[in-house]
Scaffold this motif. Sequence first.
Motif, PDB file in Angstrom:
ATOM      1  N   ALA A 122       0.830  -1.205   0.000  1.00  0.00           N
ATOM      2  CA  ALA A 122       0.000   0.000   0.000  1.00  0.00           C
ATOM      3  C   ALA A 122       0.866   1.257   0.000  1.00  0.00           C
ATOM      4  N   GLY A 123       1.902   1.257   0.834  1.00  0.00           N
ATOM      5  CA  GLY A 123       2.798   2.402   0.880  1.00  0.00           C
ATOM      6  C   GLY A 123       3.518   2.622  -0.435  1.00  0.00           C
ATOM      7  N   ARG A 124       3.972   1.544  -1.049  1.00  0.00           N
ATOM      8  CA  ARG A 124       4.684   1.650  -2.329  1.00  0.00           C
ATOM      9  C   ARG A 124       3.742   2.136  -3.437  1.00  0.00           C
ATOM     10  N   ALA A 125       2.490   1.656  -3.429  1.00  0.00           N
ATOM     11  CA  ALA A 125       1.530   2.113  -4.438  1.00  0.00           C
ATOM     12  C   ALA A 125       1.239   3.605  -4.274  1.00  0.00           C
ATOM     13  N   LEU A 126       1.108   4.059  -3.024  1.00  0.00           N
ATOM     14  CA  LEU A 126       0.886   5.478  -2.779  1.00  0.00           C
ATOM     15  C   LEU A 126       2.103   6.303  -3.192  1.00  0.00           C
ATOM     16  N   GLN A 127       3.305   5.767  -2.959  1.00  0.00           N
ATOM     17  CA  GLN A 127       4.513   6.437  -3.435  1.00  0.00           C
ATOM     18  C   GLN A 127       4.451   6.649  -4.951  1.00  0.00           C
ATOM     19  N   GLY A 128       4.059   5.600  -5.652  1.00  0.00           N
ATOM     20  CA  GLY A 128       3.955   5.698  -7.106  1.00  0.00           C
ATOM     21  C   GLY A 128       2.926   6.725  -7.537  1.00  0.00           C
ATOM     22  N   ALA A 129       1.778   6.763  -6.841  1.00  0.00           N
ATOM     23  CA  ALA A 129       0.712   7.703  -7.199  1.00  0.00           C
ATOM     24  C   ALA A 129       1.159   9.148  -6.998  1.00  0.00           C
ATOM     25  N   PHE A 130       1.768   9.441  -5.860  1.00  0.00           N
ATOM     26  CA  PHE A 130       2.223  10.812  -5.612  1.00  0.00           C
ATOM     27  C   PHE A 130       3.476  11.137  -6.408  1.00  0.00           C
ATOM     28  N   GLY A 131       4.299  10.113  -6.699  1.00  0.00           N
ATOM     29  CA  GLY A 131       5.436  10.336  -7.582  1.00  0.00           C
ATOM     30  C   GLY A 131       4.983  10.752  -8.969  1.00  0.00           C
ATOM     31  N   ALA A 132       3.807  10.275  -9.381  1.00  0.00           N
ATOM     32  CA  ALA A 132       3.252  10.646 -10.681  1.00  0.00           C
ATOM     33  C   ALA A 132       2.774  12.101 -10.707  1.00  0.00           C
ATOM     34  N   LEU A 133       2.608  12.720  -9.547  1.00  0.00           N
ATOM     35  CA  LEU A 133       2.368  14.160  -9.480  1.00  0.00           C
ATOM     36  C   LEU A 133       3.684  14.933  -9.491  1.00  0.00           C
ATOM     37  N   VAL A 134       4.651  14.423  -8.726  1.00  0.00           N
ATOM     38  CA  VAL A 134       5.916  15.138  -8.542  1.00  0.00           C
ATOM     39  C   VAL A 134       6.733  15.194  -9.828  1.00  0.00           C
ATOM     40  N   ALA A 135       6.904  14.048 -10.490  1.00  0.00           N
ATOM     41  CA  ALA A 135       7.838  13.957 -11.618  1.00  0.00           C
ATOM     42  C   ALA A 135       7.472  14.900 -12.775  1.00  0.00           C
ATOM     43  N   PRO A 136       6.241  14.867 -13.295  1.00  0.00           N
ATOM     44  CA  PRO A 136       5.928  15.783 -14.400  1.00  0.00           C
ATOM     45  C   PRO A 136       5.889  17.244 -13.977  1.00  0.00           C
ATOM     46  N   ALA A 137       5.429  17.530 -12.748  1.00  0.00           N
ATOM     47  CA  ALA A 137       5.412  18.917 -12.276  1.00  0.00           C
ATOM     48  C   ALA A 137       6.836  19.455 -12.167  1.00  0.00           C
ATOM     49  N   SER A 138       7.758  18.611 -11.715  1.00  0.00           N
ATOM     50  CA  SER A 138       9.155  19.016 -11.573  1.00  0.00           C
ATOM     51  C   SER A 138       9.770  19.357 -12.927  1.00  0.00           C
ATOM     52  N   LEU A 139       9.567  18.492 -13.902  1.00  0.00           N
ATOM     53  CA  LEU A 139      10.132  18.735 -15.232  1.00  0.00           C
ATOM     54  C   LEU A 139       9.442  19.923 -15.915  1.00  0.00           C
ATOM     55  N   ALA A 140       8.140  20.085 -15.682  1.00  0.00           N
ATOM     56  CA  ALA A 140       7.426  21.223 -16.249  1.00  0.00           C
ATOM     57  C   ALA A 140       7.946  22.538 -15.669  1.00  0.00           C
ATOM     58  N   LEU A 141       8.228  22.551 -14.369  1.00  0.00           N
ATOM     59  CA  LEU A 141       8.806  23.745 -13.745  1.00  0.00           C
ATOM     60  C   LEU A 141      10.175  24.054 -14.334  1.00  0.00           C
ATOM     61  N   LEU A 142      10.953  23.028 -14.594  1.00  0.00           N
ATOM     62  CA  LEU A 142      12.263  23.228 -15.215  1.00  0.00           C
ATOM     63  C   LEU A 142      12.094  23.819 -16.614  1.00  0.00           C
ATOM     64  N   THR A 143      11.124  23.294 -17.359  1.00  0.00           N
ATOM     65  CA  THR A 143      10.879  23.749 -18.731  1.00  0.00           C
ATOM     66  C   THR A 143      10.469  25.217 -18.786  1.00  0.00           C
ATOM     67  N   THR A 144       9.614  25.632 -17.861  1.00  0.00           N
ATOM     68  CA  THR A 144       9.099  26.998 -17.897  1.00  0.00           C
ATOM     69  C   THR A 144      10.016  27.999 -17.193  1.00  0.00           C
ATOM     70  N   THR A 145      10.907  27.524 -16.343  1.00  0.00           N
ATOM     71  CA  THR A 145      11.829  28.420 -15.639  1.00  0.00           C
ATOM     72  C   THR A 145      13.033  28.775 -16.498  1.00  0.00           C
ATOM     73  N   PHE A 146      13.562  27.787 -17.223  1.00  0.00           N
ATOM     74  CA  PHE A 146      14.779  28.001 -18.006  1.00  0.00           C
ATOM     75  C   PHE A 146      14.425  27.997 -19.492  1.00  0.00           C
ATOM     76  N   THR A 147      14.391  29.186 -20.075  1.00  0.00           N
ATOM     77  CA  THR A 147      13.995  29.334 -21.481  1.00  0.00           C
ATOM     78  C   THR A 147      15.131  29.821 -22.371  1.00  0.00           C
ATOM     79  N   GLU A 148      16.116  30.521 -21.804  1.00  0.00           N
ATOM     80  CA  GLU A 148      17.267  30.983 -22.588  1.00  0.00           C
ATOM     81  C   GLU A 148      18.134  29.783 -22.946  1.00  0.00           C
ATOM     82  N   PRO A 149      18.560  29.630 -24.221  1.00  0.00           N
ATOM     83  CA  PRO A 149      19.200  28.396 -24.682  1.00  0.00           C
ATOM     84  C   PRO A 149      20.367  27.896 -23.824  1.00  0.00           C
ATOM     85  N   LYS A 150      21.319  28.775 -23.471  1.00  0.00           N
ATOM     86  CA  LYS A 150      22.476  28.312 -22.710  1.00  0.00           C
ATOM     87  C   LYS A 150      22.090  27.902 -21.293  1.00  0.00           C
ATOM     88  N   ALA A 151      21.256  28.707 -20.654  1.00  0.00           N
ATOM     89  CA  ALA A 151      20.797  28.375 -19.306  1.00  0.00           C
ATOM     90  C   ALA A 151      19.968  27.098 -19.327  1.00  0.00           C
TER      91      ALA A 151
END
Length: 495
Positions: A122-151
Motif C-alpha cells: 500500500a505504501g509503495r503504491a501510494l509512493q507511485g501515485a504521488f510520484g506521478a504528481l511530482v515527476a511531471p510537475a518538476s520537469l514542467a517547472l524546469l521547462t518553464t523556468t529556463f527558457t534561454e538556450p544556454k541556461a
Amino acid sequence: MTNTKTTTTPASQSTRKSRDQERPLRTGWILATLAVTQLMVVLDGTIVNIALPSAQADLGFTDAQRQWAVTSYALAFGSLLLLGGRLADLFGRKATFITGLVGFAVASAIAGAATNLEFLIAGRALQGAFGALVAPASLALLTTTFTEPKARARAFGVFGAVAGAGGAIGLVLGGALTEYTSWRLCLLVNLLFAAVTILGAVLFIPKQTKPEQTPRLDALGTVLIVLGLVSIVYGFSSAAEKGWGAAITLVPLAAGVVLTVAFCIVQTRVAHPLLPLRVVTDRDRGGAFITLALVGAALLSVFLFVTYYLQVVRGYTPLQSGVAFLPMPLSIMLSSVLIAPRLLTKFGPKVVIITGVLFAAAALMILTTTSLTSNYWVTIGLGLFTLGLGLGNIFGASFNLATAGVRPADAGVASAMVNTVQQVGGAIGTAILSTVAQAVASDYVQANGTGARQQLLAQLSSYHTAYLVSAAVLVLIAITMTFVLRSKRARESAS
C-alpha cells in the motif's frame, strides 16, 4: 518648449542591479530544488531493490510475493503520470509539486513503518501515485523556468545527470543503510529529501500565473489511458515470471493495446484532450520520446544484470555492489554538466543524442568481456564509466528536446510523457531481456551440466546475451534518429 528627460537615479540603478543579480541566484535555488526532487524519485527504485531481501526476511513474505513491492510502485507511477501532468497544468505546477511531495513523504513513512506485506505494498503504491504528481510537475517547472538556450542546456544537463546517476546513487545509499542500519531507513530517508524540497519550493518557486485558457480534464481519456497503461505494465511485469503464453500476460497486454488505441482515437475528437496529439506528433519531440522509450527498454534491466553479476557471480556484498557502480554516476555528472551543454549549444540535440547512444552501445560491448575472474577496472569499471558518458548525453538532450517548444498549457503533460515512455519502455525491456536471459541460461545448463561452475557460467552467458541485444537496440536507435531528428541548422531555419 521644454524637453523632458528621464534621469536614472543611483537608487534605481542599484535596484535594477540587485534584481539582475537576484534572478540567477533564485533560478539556481530552483534548479537545486528540482534536482533533489528528481534524485529522490529516481533513487527510490534502486534503493528499495537493495533493501528488499532484508524486508522479506523481516516481514516474512514469499519469493512469489516480493515482486509486488516493486510492481505496485511501477503500476501506480507509470499509469498515473499523464494524469499527474495534466493536473499540474490544471491546478498549477507549484501546487501540484508541493502536494505530490507531501503525499510522497507520507507514503514513504507508511511503507517504512510497515508491519506486513500488505502495508508495504500500500505504501509503495501510494509512493507511485504521488510520484506521478511530482515527476511531471518538476520537469514542467524546469521547462518553464529556463527558457534561454544556454541556461536551458545547463539546467537540463544537471537534471539529466541526476536522472541518470540517481539509480546508481540509490544502490550505494541502499547498500550502506541496509548493511549498517535497517531496510526501513531506505524508505524513511525520503522524508528528509521531501522536507528539503518542500522548503525549497515554498521559498524559491514563484506562483504560477493563471493561463488565459485553462485546460479542462478529459475524463474519458484519463480512464482509458490509466487502465491501458496499468494493463500494459502489469502484462509485461507478469511475462518475466509467468511466461509470454500465460493468460495473465496475454489478457492484460491485449486489453492495454485496445484501451491505448481507443485513447488515441478519443484524443482526436474531444475539445480538451488529456494528451494533445500536437505534443507527440512534432518530429523532434516525437523522436525524443522514441529515444527515451527505447533507451529505457535497452538499459533499465542492464543495472539488474550487472548487480546480479557482482553479487551472485563475484560474491560482492550489497554495499560493495553499490560502490562498484560509482564510475557511472561520476561520468554521468561529467558528461551532463560539463560536456553535453557545450555540445548541445554548438551542435544541437541530434548530434548529442546519437553520440550518447553510441557510447552506451560501446559500453555494453565492454560488459560482454566480463568473466568469472575478470579485472573489475578493465571490464565493469570501464564499461560503467563509458555507459555514464553515454547516458549523460542522452538524458539531458532528450529531456530538453522532448519539452522544447510546447505551449505553456501543455508543459505538464509533455513532461509527463517523458517519464511515461521511460516507464513503459523499461517494463517492456525488462520483461523481454529477462526472458531472453532465462532461456540462454537454461540452454547452457542443459548443454553443459548443472555443476556450480556451470551454473555461474550459464548466468554469465545470459548476461552477455542481454548486453548484446541491448547494444543492437541502441545501434538501431542511432540509425533511426539520424533520419528522424533534424539538425541544428534545420531546426533553426524552420523556427
